[in-house]
Design an enzyme around this catalytic site. Structure first.
Site, mmCIF file in Angstrom:
data_model
loop_
_atom_site.group_PDB
_atom_site.id
_atom_site.type_symbol
_atom_site.label_atom_id
_atom_site.label_comp_id
_atom_site.label_asym_id
_atom_site.label_seq_id
_atom_site.Cartn_x
_atom_site.Cartn_y
_atom_site.Cartn_z
ATOM 1 C CG HIS A 63 42.361 21.705 92.749
ATOM 2 N ND1 HIS A 63 40.862 20.587 92.345
ATOM 3 C CD2 HIS A 63 42.502 20.646 91.662
ATOM 4 C CE1 HIS A 63 40.309 20.172 91.544
ATOM 5 N NE2 HIS A 63 41.647 20.168 91.058
ATOM 6 C CG ASP A 105 41.816 18.162 88.046
ATOM 7 O OD1 ASP A 105 41.674 18.626 88.525
ATOM 8 O OD2 ASP A 105 41.345 16.700 86.860
#
Length: 138
Positions: A63, A105
């Site tokens: 991420h 996300d």
């Protein structure tokens, strides 16, 4: 519903996509994003260095890399829209930055869900000083 309320209260004051990301995590894992993922391992939360401690921490590493590939965007403050279709996260229509942030996300929230079985409470609130090695390359 009580958990949703607790998360909403905890996230008051949090700006931008962090709010959406937290709601994605809650929806995918059923876990409170602040207590379960904000300080997990070496990469979940602010910053990151060393080797990811497990698959969940690797989700955070990936991420971080995803956000790092968005130099012209502001992933922590740009808001985006998403919804669920048949339980799946679908990023809404928005700017190029909003869509790319949402996809970062979305991928992380799904990664957290896929690794729930190996989530290790030992790595919650993991001390930074134990993350000593130089960071891996993305």
């Amino acid at each position: 519903m009580r958990t949703l309320w607790i998360v909403a209260v905890c996230l008051i004051g949090v700006e931008g996509s962090l709010l959406e990301f937290g709601m994605m995590i809650l929806g995918e894992t059923g876990k409170n994003p602040l207590t379960s993922y904000s300080f997990y391992g070496c990469y979940c939360g602010v910053g990151g260095k060393g080797t990811p401690k497990d698959a969940t921490d690797r989700c955070c590493f990936v991420h971080d890399c995803c956000y790092g590939n968005l130099p012209d965007c502001s992933p922590k403050t740009d808001r985006y829209k998403y919804h669920r279709e048949n339980g799946a996260i679908v990023c809404g229509k928005g700017t190029s930055c909003e869509n790319r942030i949402c996809e970062c996300d979305r991928a992380a929230a799904i990664c957290f869900r896929k690794n729930l079985k190996t989530y290790n409470h030992i790595y919650m609130y993991y001390p930074d000083f134990l993350c000593k090695k130089e960071s891996e390359k993305c």
